[in-house]
Scaffold this motif. Sequence first.
Motif, mmCIF file in Angstrom:
data_model
loop_
_atom_site.group_PDB
_atom_site.id
_atom_site.type_symbol
_atom_site.label_atom_id
_atom_site.label_comp_id
_atom_site.label_asym_id
_atom_site.label_seq_id
_atom_site.Cartn_x
_atom_site.Cartn_y
_atom_site.Cartn_z
ATOM 1 N N ALA A 61 76.323 51.158 18.786
ATOM 2 C CA ALA A 61 75.542 52.475 18.312
ATOM 3 C C ALA A 61 74.608 52.136 17.119
ATOM 4 C CB ALA A 61 76.312 53.439 17.903
ATOM 5 N N LEU A 62 74.833 51.157 16.260
ATOM 6 C CA LEU A 62 73.808 50.855 15.241
ATOM 7 C C LEU A 62 72.738 50.379 15.579
ATOM 8 C CD1 LEU A 62 74.199 51.018 12.023
ATOM 9 C CD2 LEU A 62 74.998 48.473 12.304
ATOM 10 N N LEU A 63 72.697 49.550 16.801
ATOM 11 C CA LEU A 63 71.633 49.208 17.290
ATOM 12 C C LEU A 63 70.525 50.440 17.879
ATOM 13 C CD1 LEU A 63 72.637 46.194 19.495
ATOM 14 C CD2 LEU A 63 71.385 46.134 17.456
ATOM 15 N N ARG A 64 71.458 51.324 18.266
ATOM 16 C CA ARG A 64 70.291 52.661 18.605
ATOM 17 C C ARG A 64 70.187 53.520 17.692
ATOM 18 N NH1 ARG A 64 74.591 52.540 22.506
ATOM 19 N NH2 ARG A 64 75.446 54.519 21.400
ATOM 20 N N HIS A 65 71.102 53.557 16.638
ATOM 21 C CA HIS A 65 70.769 54.547 15.735
ATOM 22 C C HIS A 65 71.004 53.435 14.376
ATOM 23 C CE1 HIS A 65 71.129 57.794 18.397
ATOM 24 N NE2 HIS A 65 72.248 57.130 18.984
#
Length: 77
Positions: A61-65
Amino acid sequence: MLELRPNCEQCDRDLPPDSRDARICTFECTFCAPCVDDVHRGVCPNCGGDFVPRPIRPPDALLRHPASTVRVHRHTP
């Protein structure tokens, strides 16, 4: 979605997105655990609210956000 601010607003200590020492209030004011406990005694100096541990965003999720890169620092004792 939480900003995941990169530092403690009091001492400017780095608080990466996976930090277990990050604390936030309801307005996402962000401080490290030592400053919350020792300096502010659990009360946000900005809004008067309490603090909770900041959630850890899962790596995928950190990669996307991604976390915020904007540093906020109070410049006060």
